[in-house]
Design a protein around this motif. Structure first.
Motif, short mmCIF file in Angstrom:
data_model
loop_
_atom_site.label_atom_id
_atom_site.label_comp_id
_atom_site.label_asym_id
_atom_site.label_seq_id
_atom_site.Cartn_x
_atom_site.Cartn_y
_atom_site.Cartn_z
N VAL A 1 2.09 9.78 4.25
CA VAL A 1 2.66 8.50 3.81
C VAL A 1 2.96 8.53 2.31
N ALA A 2 2.12 9.21 1.55
CA ALA A 2 2.32 9.27 0.10
C ALA A 2 3.53 10.11 -0.28
N GLY B 1 1.87 15.67 -3.81
CA GLY B 1 2.01 17.02 -4.35
C GLY B 1 2.40 17.08 -5.80
N GLN B 2 2.40 15.94 -6.49
CA GLN B 2 2.81 15.92 -7.90
C GLN B 2 1.90 16.76 -8.78
N TRP C 1 -3.82 11.13 -8.29
CA TRP C 1 -5.06 11.87 -8.53
C TRP C 1 -5.98 11.82 -7.32
N LEU C 2 -6.10 10.66 -6.69
CA LEU C 2 -6.94 10.53 -5.50
C LEU C 2 -6.40 11.39 -4.35
N LEU C 3 -5.10 11.41 -4.21
CA LEU C 3 -4.47 12.23 -3.18
C LEU C 3 -4.68 13.71 -3.44
N THR C 4 -4.73 14.10 -4.71
CA THR C 4 -4.99 15.50 -5.05
C THR C 4 -6.38 15.91 -4.60
N VAL C 5 -7.37 15.05 -4.84
CA VAL C 5 -8.73 15.33 -4.38
C VAL C 5 -8.76 15.41 -2.86
N MET D 1 0.84 -1.20 0.00
CA MET D 1 0.00 0.00 0.00
C MET D 1 0.87 1.25 0.00
N ASN D 2 1.98 1.19 0.74
CA ASN D 2 2.89 2.33 0.80
C ASN D 2 3.44 2.64 -0.58
N ALA D 3 3.88 1.63 -1.31
CA ALA D 3 4.42 1.84 -2.65
C ALA D 3 3.34 2.38 -3.58
N TRP D 4 2.13 1.89 -3.45
CA TRP D 4 1.03 2.36 -4.29
C TRP D 4 0.79 3.85 -4.03
N LEU D 5 0.72 4.24 -2.77
CA LEU D 5 0.49 5.64 -2.43
C LEU D 5 1.62 6.54 -2.92
N ARG D 6 2.84 6.03 -2.87
CA ARG D 6 4.00 6.85 -3.21
C ARG D 6 4.32 6.92 -4.71
#
Length: 176
Positions: free
Chosen positions: A134-135, A140-141, A14-18, A2-7
């Motif tokens: 964690v991401a 912030g990309q 895109w989900l993290l941006t939302v 999960m960590n690798a997926w988030l990072r």
């Protein structure tokens, strides 16, 4: 996994941006309201201190001691730090600038509010901020971190950016 997926994952980006926009809006909205509404933390601090006594205290004695002996006597400082901090956390998250630092500072404030006996939206924001932290840079990309972080690595910290071909070589020492 999960960590690798988030990072690293583009969908996660895109989900993290939302998520970042939502959490950032919550912080900027709260901070702006305090900046423009004559915020005074005295009542909040006094209430939190009062919640440290009784049969089932909500606020732990050590935290109440900090509030009573440091925060309350310096309430003028906290009247500035809290609204400005909330606003800057929100701005950083919305713009995607220093995203991890902004989320970490948001977590610090959420914990402080929770320690003071205020539940509200703090646990939800805290959970979302954990995912952002964690991401790491992936959060912030889609934001200014895409340019700010490589610039800082290359010019301020004197390291090449991640996409610049690796790390600089170590300085050579001559044997005397």
């Amino acid at each position: 996994m999960m960590n690798a997926w988030l990072r690293q994952n583009k969908i996660a980006m895109w989900l993290l941006t939302v998520l970042r926009f939502y959490v950032g809006f919550q912080w900027i909205h709260g901070g702006w309201g305090k900046l423009t509404g004559g915020f005074d933390a005295t009542g909040f601090l006094t209430n939190a201190i009062s919640l440290s006594t009784g049969e089932k205290p909500v606020v732990k004695a050590a935290w109440a001691g900090f509030l009573e002996h440091f925060a309350l006597p310096n309430v003028g400082l906290f009247n500035i730090l809290v609204p400005v901090g909330e606003f800057l956390v929100g701005l950083g998250l919305i713009l995607g600038t220093f995203t991890t630092v902004a989320a970490l500072m948001g977590m610090v404030m959420n914990f402080a509010f929770l320690f003071s006996g205020t539940i509200s939206t703090n646990p939800y924001l805290l959970l979302m901020e954990i995912f952002i932290v964690v991401a790491g840079a992936n959060a912030g990309q889609i934001g200014l971190d895409r340019w700010v972080l490589p610039y800082l690595r290359a010019h301020i910290f004197k390291r090449q950016a991640k996409h610049g071909g690796g790390t600089p070589s170590a300085p050579k020492h001559s044997a005397a």
